[in-house]
Design a protein around this motif. Structure first.
Motif, mmCIF file in Angstrom:
data_model
loop_
_atom_site.group_PDB
_atom_site.id
_atom_site.type_symbol
_atom_site.label_atom_id
_atom_site.label_comp_id
_atom_site.label_asym_id
_atom_site.label_seq_id
_atom_site.Cartn_x
_atom_site.Cartn_y
_atom_site.Cartn_z
ATOM 1 N N PRO A 12 46.390 -55.365 23.982
ATOM 2 C CA PRO A 12 45.425 -54.278 23.771
ATOM 3 C C PRO A 12 45.259 -53.843 22.326
ATOM 4 O O PRO A 12 46.097 -54.105 21.461
ATOM 5 C CB PRO A 12 46.024 -53.148 24.606
ATOM 6 C CG PRO A 12 47.501 -53.369 24.471
ATOM 7 C CD PRO A 12 47.683 -54.862 24.446
ATOM 8 N N ILE A 13 44.166 -53.136 22.114
ATOM 9 C CA ILE A 13 43.854 -52.502 20.833
ATOM 10 C C ILE A 13 43.433 -51.062 21.112
ATOM 11 O O ILE A 13 42.690 -50.806 22.061
ATOM 12 C CB ILE A 13 42.703 -53.224 20.110
ATOM 13 C CG1 ILE A 13 43.076 -54.684 19.824
ATOM 14 C CG2 ILE A 13 42.322 -52.505 18.819
ATOM 15 C CD1 ILE A 13 41.889 -55.536 19.428
ATOM 16 N N ALA A 14 43.917 -50.144 20.299
ATOM 17 C CA ALA A 14 43.450 -48.759 20.332
ATOM 18 C C ALA A 14 42.643 -48.508 19.067
ATOM 19 O O ALA A 14 43.167 -48.632 17.957
ATOM 20 C CB ALA A 14 44.617 -47.789 20.422
ATOM 21 N N GLU A 15 41.367 -48.178 19.238
ATOM 22 C CA GLU A 15 40.514 -47.798 18.116
ATOM 23 C C GLU A 15 40.567 -46.276 17.995
ATOM 24 O O GLU A 15 39.933 -45.551 18.764
ATOM 25 C CB GLU A 15 39.075 -48.256 18.348
ATOM 26 C CG GLU A 15 38.927 -49.774 18.435
ATOM 27 C CD GLU A 15 37.496 -50.215 18.710
ATOM 28 O OE1 GLU A 15 37.238 -51.422 18.642
ATOM 29 O OE2 GLU A 15 36.646 -49.334 18.997
ATOM 30 N N LEU A 16 41.336 -45.790 17.020
ATOM 31 C CA LEU A 16 41.588 -44.361 16.882
ATOM 32 C C LEU A 16 40.580 -43.720 15.943
ATOM 33 O O LEU A 16 40.204 -44.289 14.906
ATOM 34 C CB LEU A 16 43.008 -44.138 16.353
ATOM 35 C CG LEU A 16 44.094 -44.328 17.416
ATOM 36 C CD1 LEU A 16 45.268 -45.084 16.871
ATOM 37 C CD2 LEU A 16 44.519 -42.971 17.954
#
Length: 592
Positions: free
Chosen positions: A211-215
């Protein structure tokens, strides 16, 4: 600062997919790549490593993974943050420097210290530190940051603090990043791994991407994954991970308390889920401490009981083993895997698992396993075992403690060698003032004692249904998903409804009393029930289900990973008007 911070994850545990670091670096744009290696059991493993060699105590796998991709990360400006330092973050930081020298690379490495506490009576004792030490290392120019025991979410929160400049009072932003960190910390579990409805995933769950979290600067985020990778990111896969290994709505951390009952999830495009609305509160004035000790020695033997008279055969073995080695520390579990009138031996057989735990290695070792084997020609008809006699192995016991935040010397060691103390939060609170565990709601028709939950003597597979509502017999999992896991000796079990109509039924039907009926092993234990309406979910915490923790547990499912699937498999009376089907694309906030 403005803009989006893209934080990926390449490891959810010590032993996760080896190639994930390369996959994440090659799969698309990232600003930061994190790796989570630590769990309660892992700290025990690293503690035993350090007993053999004081220079160890970190996750050696990480070094091998880094060897093949450190140059790529440096070339692309991707900063690496990992807790692979375990019990020896300084040792891993030095090893990374040596690796870079061998590869002809220049790398700036920072690390975080202070989590290890002086407990002469413990194998390991480590406080769960927060994210500001990580942020300080990044602010100090680190390409790689190594920590010991920080909270899993801190690996994401630290880079966000460094990027957006959040202060200690930016509680909502910190809380949002904490939720983002919790969502990606277990790798592929948020992209379709271990997902109740895996058969609905585009690739059937064969190889979910990481996964990736785009903050964003306000702490909100979008959970996604690299294009072309397997699995999926949907509101339901995110809901499943959000419910993993949590307790009540107040999700405690060293920097903030994140309110899980304020989380809003919504679809934001293919494989994109927006996470917003998270509210934060001041953190507690104490830090959690994970303590591992060697509890003694253990051994196990399994008898195969085939055909007729299974209980009598099990009773005979029990008497013979107890006579041979004594009763102290023995545990017998009969798994009725046998089927009547079976046509092959395996299908006709039950398994009797015999465990022995003892402080005396000799008694738990060959003295026990040889005594079991000696029964081969002198016990029940068809006597056979699944293993040869073996020696005992040590096991650990996990306990949780707390210490005042200001009693822990949290230190960021910058790439320059400067040691920067990280002060505790200036504003803390005692125990969060969150709601108490939700009381069991009275189901419709509660004037009827059976409908109100008085089920003494009833068939636990047939909980009462509201009068006048047609029902059908089917597995509970046709309507709901579940995710379960371990926290020390406790287990959590989160259950979510796929539609609003199912949630309206589930919150009144799945009471604490009904859980005890459907999962009888929970009946004698303390059970807490919490509602999370935003997620259409109920979360249960079962105290003591795992005894002294994963390393000591002799339970067939020692980490309670399958507890949710067991619940979903129970055949119950479902409302006939609630048809199986996928959830909608949004989960909106509702007032309890």
């Amino acid at each position: 600062m403005s803009g989006v911070l893209r934080v990926g994850n390449a490891s959810g545990f010590y032993g996760d997919r080896f190639s994930a670091w390369r996959e994440m670096l090659d799969g698309g744009e990232l600003d930061v790549l994190t790796g989570d290696y630590l769990a309660e059991l892992t700290m025990l493993i690293l503690g035993r490593d350090r007993l053999r060699d004081p220079s160890l105590g970190y996750a050696k796998t990480f070094l091998r993974q880094l060897e093949g991709c450190l140059g790529t990360a440096l070339d692309r400006g991707v900063r690496i943050v990992t807790n692979a330092g375990g019990l020896n973050p300084a040792g891993l930081a030095a090893a990374i420097g040596s690796l870079a020298d061998r590869l002809g690379l220049t790398v700036r490495v920072g690390h975080v210290e202070g989590d290890a506490l002086p407990r002469p009576d413990a194998l390991t004792a480590n406080a769960y530190l927060g994210a500001y030490g990580i942020a300080a290392c990044l602010d100090g120019g680190a390409d790689v940051v190594v920590t010991g025991r920080v909270t899993d979410a801190s690996l994401v929160v630290g880079p966000a603090i460094a990027r957006f400049g959040w202060g200690r009072d930016d509680l909502d932003a910190l809380a949002g990043a904490t939720v983002a960190g919790h969502l990606v910390e277990c790798g592929a579990q948020v992209t379709g791994g271990n997902f109740s409805f895996f058969t609905e995933l585009p690739d059937g769950g064969h190889r979910p991407g990481f996964p990736i979290a785009e903050l964003h600067p306000d702490g909100s985020c979008v959970i996604t994954k690299h294009p072309g990778t397997g699995g999926a990111v949907t509101v339901e896969t995110v809901t499943a991970q959000l419910l993993y290994e949590v307790g009540g709505p107040a999700y405690l951390g060293p920097d903030v308390v994140a309110r899980l009952d304020t989380v809003e999830l919504s679809a934001a495009g293919p494989d994109r889920v927006r996470v917003s609305g998270v509210r934060g509160a001041p953190p507690p004035d104490t830090l959690k401490v994970g303590v591992n000790n060697l509890g003694g020695f253990r051994n196990s033997m399994t008898f195969v009981l085939c055909g007729l008279d299974i209980p009598a055969k099990a009773a005979l073995v029990r008497g013979q083993v107890e006579e041979a080695v004594g009763t102290e520390g023995l545990e017998f579990t009969l798994a009725r895997t046998d089927h009547p009138d079976a046509t092959d031996t395996e299908a006709a057989s039950a398994l009797l698992h015999v465990h022995l735990r003892d402080g005396d290695r000799a008694r738990a070792g060959r003295a026990f396993s040889a005594a079991a084997v000696e029964l081969a020609l002198a016990s029940y008809p068809g006597c056979t075992l699944t293993t040869l006699p073996g020696d005992a192995t040590p096991y650990g016991v996990f306990t949780a403690d707390t210490v005042p935040q200001d009693a822990v010397p949290h230190v960021a060691v910058l790439p320059s060698g400067e040691r920067l103390p990280v002060p505790p939060p200036p504003r803390t609170a005692g125990a969060p003032d969150g709601p108490a565990p939700a009381a069991d709601p009275p189901p419709p028709g509660s004037a009827d004692p059976a409908a109100a939950g008085d089920r003494r003597g009833a068939d636990p597979g047939r909980p009462a249904a509201p009068a006048g509502r047609p029902t059908r017999r089917a597995p509970l999992g046709e309507l709901v998903g579940a995710r379960s896991g371990d926290k020390g000796g406790d287990a959590n079990l989160g259950v979510w409804a796929r539609t609003d109509a199912t949630w309206s039924w589930l919150r009144g039907w799945l009471t604490e009393a009904r859980l005890r009926e459907l999962l009888p092993e929970t009946a004698p234990l303390a059970v807490e029930r919490y509602e999370l309406p935003n997620l259409r979910a109920v979360n249960f915490v079962v105290r003591g289900l795992l005894g002294q923790g994963v390393a000591a547990s002799t339970r067939f499912d020692p980490q309670a990973k399958a507890l949710g699937e067991l619940l979903r498999s129970r055949v119950v009376d479902l409302p006939a008007d609630l048809a199986p089907g996928a959830a909608g694309t949004t989960t909106t906030r509702e007032e309890p």
